[in-house]
Write a protein that holds these residues in place. Structure first.
Motif, PDB file in Angstrom:
ATOM      1  N   SER A   1      -4.573  -0.363   0.391  1.00  0.00           N
ATOM      2  CA  SER A   1      -3.617  -1.349   0.857  1.00  0.00           C
ATOM      3  C   SER A   1      -4.299  -2.685   0.594  1.00  0.00           C
ATOM      4  O   SER A   1      -5.228  -3.066   1.307  1.00  0.00           O
ATOM      5  CB  SER A   1      -3.325  -1.186   2.353  1.00  0.00           C
TER       6      SER A   1
ATOM      7  N   TYR B   1      -3.689   7.005   8.040  1.00  0.00           N
ATOM      8  CA  TYR B   1      -2.875   5.833   8.377  1.00  0.00           C
ATOM      9  C   TYR B   1      -1.456   6.315   8.730  1.00  0.00           C
ATOM     10  O   TYR B   1      -0.899   7.172   8.026  1.00  0.00           O
ATOM     11  CB  TYR B   1      -2.840   4.881   7.175  1.00  0.00           C
TER      12      TYR B   1
ATOM     13  N   LEU C   1      -4.799  -5.547   9.426  1.00  0.00           N
ATOM     14  CA  LEU C   1      -6.245  -5.630   9.566  1.00  0.00           C
ATOM     15  C   LEU C   1      -6.828  -6.257   8.307  1.00  0.00           C
ATOM     16  O   LEU C   1      -6.136  -6.420   7.305  1.00  0.00           O
ATOM     17  CB  LEU C   1      -6.833  -4.211   9.740  1.00  0.00           C
TER      18      LEU C   1
ATOM     19  N   ASP D   1      -8.487   6.948   0.058  1.00  0.00           N
ATOM     20  CA  ASP D   1      -7.967   5.648   0.505  1.00  0.00           C
ATOM     21  C   ASP D   1      -9.175   4.822   0.939  1.00  0.00           C
ATOM     22  O   ASP D   1      -9.840   5.132   1.926  1.00  0.00           O
ATOM     23  CB  ASP D   1      -6.981   5.862   1.661  1.00  0.00           C
TER      24      ASP D   1
ATOM     25  N   THR E   1      -9.240   1.555   1.731  1.00  0.00           N
ATOM     26  CA  THR E   1      -8.798   0.290   2.326  1.00  0.00           C
ATOM     27  C   THR E   1      -9.816  -0.297   3.306  1.00  0.00           C
ATOM     28  O   THR E   1     -10.074  -1.499   3.301  1.00  0.00           O
ATOM     29  CB  THR E   1      -7.455   0.514   3.062  1.00  0.00           C
ATOM     30  N   PHE E   2     -10.393   0.554   4.148  1.00  0.00           N
ATOM     31  CA  PHE E   2     -11.240   0.041   5.240  1.00  0.00           C
ATOM     32  C   PHE E   2     -12.569  -0.538   4.763  1.00  0.00           C
ATOM     33  O   PHE E   2     -13.039  -1.515   5.318  1.00  0.00           O
ATOM     34  CB  PHE E   2     -11.506   1.151   6.266  1.00  0.00           C
TER      35      PHE E   2
ATOM     36  N   ASN F   1      -8.554   6.044  10.298  1.00  0.00           N
ATOM     37  CA  ASN F   1      -7.854   5.048  11.078  1.00  0.00           C
ATOM     38  C   ASN F   1      -7.036   5.729  12.170  1.00  0.00           C
ATOM     39  O   ASN F   1      -6.153   6.509  11.834  1.00  0.00           O
ATOM     40  CB  ASN F   1      -6.929   4.296  10.097  1.00  0.00           C
TER      41      ASN F   1
ATOM     42  N   GLY G   1       0.825  -1.205   0.000  1.00  0.00           N
ATOM     43  CA  GLY G   1       0.000   0.000   0.000  1.00  0.00           C
ATOM     44  C   GLY G   1       0.860   1.255   0.000  1.00  0.00           C
ATOM     45  O   GLY G   1       0.575   2.226  -0.699  1.00  0.00           O
TER      46      GLY G   1
ATOM     47  N   GLU H   1      -9.072   9.728   3.860  1.00  0.00           N
ATOM     48  CA  GLU H   1      -9.207   8.332   4.272  1.00  0.00           C
ATOM     49  C   GLU H   1     -10.534   8.256   5.012  1.00  0.00           C
ATOM     50  O   GLU H   1     -10.705   8.957   6.012  1.00  0.00           O
ATOM     51  CB  GLU H   1      -8.048   8.003   5.218  1.00  0.00           C
TER      52      GLU H   1
ATOM     53  N   LYS I   1      -4.836  -5.716   3.133  1.00  0.00           N
ATOM     54  CA  LYS I   1      -5.911  -5.801   4.115  1.00  0.00           C
ATOM     55  C   LYS I   1      -7.074  -6.639   3.567  1.00  0.00           C
ATOM     56  O   LYS I   1      -6.893  -7.815   3.328  1.00  0.00           O
ATOM     57  CB  LYS I   1      -6.319  -4.388   4.531  1.00  0.00           C
TER      58      LYS I   1
HETATM   59  C1  LIG Z   1      -2.094  -0.598   5.820  1.00  0.00           C
HETATM   60  C2  LIG Z   1      -2.578   0.653   5.215  1.00  0.00           C
HETATM   61  C3  LIG Z   1      -1.814   1.361   4.291  1.00  0.00           C
HETATM   62  C4  LIG Z   1      -0.420   0.903   3.900  1.00  0.00           C
HETATM   63  O1  LIG Z   1      -0.449  -0.312   3.229  1.00  0.00           O
HETATM   64  P1  LIG Z   1       0.732  -1.422   3.308  1.00  0.00           P
HETATM   65  O2  LIG Z   1       0.185  -2.508   2.448  1.00  0.00           O
HETATM   66  O3  LIG Z   1       0.890  -1.800   4.735  1.00  0.00           O
HETATM   67  O4  LIG Z   1       1.959  -0.795   2.756  1.00  0.00           O
HETATM   68  C5  LIG Z   1      -2.363   2.511   3.731  1.00  0.00           C
HETATM   69  N1  LIG Z   1      -3.578   2.951   4.086  1.00  0.00           N
HETATM   70  C6  LIG Z   1      -4.343   2.292   4.985  1.00  0.00           C
HETATM   71  C7  LIG Z   1      -5.679   2.832   5.327  1.00  0.00           C
HETATM   72  C8  LIG Z   1      -3.871   1.141   5.590  1.00  0.00           C
HETATM   73  O5  LIG Z   1      -4.623   0.500   6.490  1.00  0.00           O
END
Ligand SMILES: *Cc1c(COP(=O)(O)O)cnc(C)c1O
Length: 380
Positions: A192, A98, A323, A170, A172-173, A145, A74, A141, A195
């Motif tokens: 990321s 993050y 996570l 972002d 990711t969540f 987080n 990520g 984001e 996750k």
């Molecule tokens: C973990 C994470 C990242 C970074 O990703 P990696 O795969 O650990 O390099 C970026 N943004 C969020 C919201 C994350 O949870």
């Protein structure tokens, strides 16, 4: 095609003739040319690899983007993203970012001459008041987080349109299963993939998803030039993980709600931050812009002693960073993900010695509750 079908069949673009149901792992760095001036479509794996392409096509479809690029982590994706900007440019980002992104923006991007203002992006007036002629982008984001603050993506998008700024989210969540930032007006989505997309706590990966062909071209140029691409094997693991994304997200969310409700009834728990609780200040906006609340919970216990004991006595739940995987993980943001954020800034956000973050995995919710209960009980 439905999202869950795309998770499984979204990448069918490869010319493998064996009939293999699982995408082959093309473990090749380079590809032979049939004749001078000709290409099979693949020349060198940094530019494209058939396995990685399957993954990228799937992720682009899931996010409703024109293109997706798969990175080795990520942070590699965020670092490549920052190459869009030049010395003198200014960026506004969520202050509850993050920890790794926070570190990148503060140390590396600043050193490279990019000015960064961190603001609470759930307050649109704060974003507007920080825009000046050098501002080029807003990086959000949501939910954040670890405090689970929600930013209104569509509202920020209209501010960005009015000022000709890129909106980067972002995702990711929540993943595209619950939230599709590009459909809400974002220009670029960051992930990321380590996750929820990978989902098994076994692979690092990252993604940038571009809304249109113009952004895809700019990002692809950075991608092939800087070279932090995902390996064929890790691409295959991500393809495999994404096949079950819909069922995992549904089930993990269901368990998270049950656990959040249980935590709220515990004497030693002071506060529970989960956007799926109607008492969460951003519950309504979450419902409006996302189809779910995800499976990340943060909560505040009654003292640092309780926090430490809980971390040391959980047995099913593991005290580990990361996570989104099938295994439930608990973290201590102050000492782990946010260790590099200045103490004052951290405390102001509520990231103190009592705050813990739980990533609810795929174990039975009752077993997870029993584990938390016994770990909290030892504190009595
Ligand atoms: C973990 C994470 C990242 C970074 O990703 P990696 O795969 O650990 O390099 C970026 N943004 C969020 C919201 C994350 O949870």
């Amino acid at each position: 095609m439905d999202f869950s079908t795309l998770c499984i069949h979204g990448g069918k673009c490869c010319c493998d003739t064996s009939g293999a149901v699982s995408v082959p792992i093309y473990q090749s760095a380079t590809f032979a040319h049939p004749a001078v001036g000709q290409s099979t479509g693949y020349d060198y794996s940094r530019l494209q690899n058939p396995t990685r392409e399957q993954l990228e096509v799937t992720v682009a479809k899931l996010e409703n983007g024109a293109d997706a690029m798969a990175f080795s982590s990520g942070m590699a994706a965020v670092a490549a993203l920052m190459e869009l900007f030049s010395p003198g440019d200014h960026i506004i980002a969520s202050d509850d970012l993050y920890g790794g992104s926070h570190r990148l923006l503060h140390s590396i991007s600043r050193k490279n001459g990019i000015a960064v203002d961190l603001v609470n992006t759930s307050d649109c007036s704060l974003i507007t008041s920080h825009i000046h002629p050098q501002t080029k982008a807003v990086l959000v984001e949501t939910p954040s987080n670890p405090m689970m603050q929600v930013t209104d993506i569509a509202a920020v998008s209209s501010i960005c349109r009015a000022h000709n700024l890129l909106l980067i989210v972002d995702n990711t969540f929540l993943t595209p299963y619950f939230q599709k930032p590009l459909l809400l007006g974002a220009d670029i989505v960051v992930h990321s993939g380590t996750k929820y997309l990978g989902g098994h706590n076994d692979t690092l990966a990252g993604f940038l998803v571009a809304k249109d062909a113009g952004l895809s071209e700019r990002l692809r140029y950075i991608y092939k030039t800087t070279g932090a691409c995902l390996s064929p094997f890790d691409s295959w693991l991500l393809i495999r993980g994404i096949k079950t994304l819909s069922v995992r997200m549904e089930r993990q969310q269901q368990s998270a709600l049950k656990i959040a409700e249980w935590l709220r009834t515990q004497k030693s728990i002071r506060a529970v931050h989960y956007a799926g609780l109607p008492s969460h200040p951003d519950y309504e906006i979450s419902k409006r812009q996302a189809s779910g609340f995800g499976a990340m919970i943060s909560f505040e216990v009654d003292g640092s002693e309780t926090a430490r004991r809980l971390l040391e006595h959980v047995s099913l739940i593991q005290y580990a960073e990361s996570l989104g995987g099938v295994e439930s993980l608990i973290t201590y943001p102050m000492l782990q993900t946010h260790a590099d954020v200045p103490a004052e800034e951290r405390e102001a956000k509520g990231i103190n010695e009592r705050l813990l973050r739980l990533s609810v995995g795929l174990e039975c919710a009752d077993d997870l509750i029993a584990d938390l209960n016994q770990a909290l009980g030892r504190n009595a």
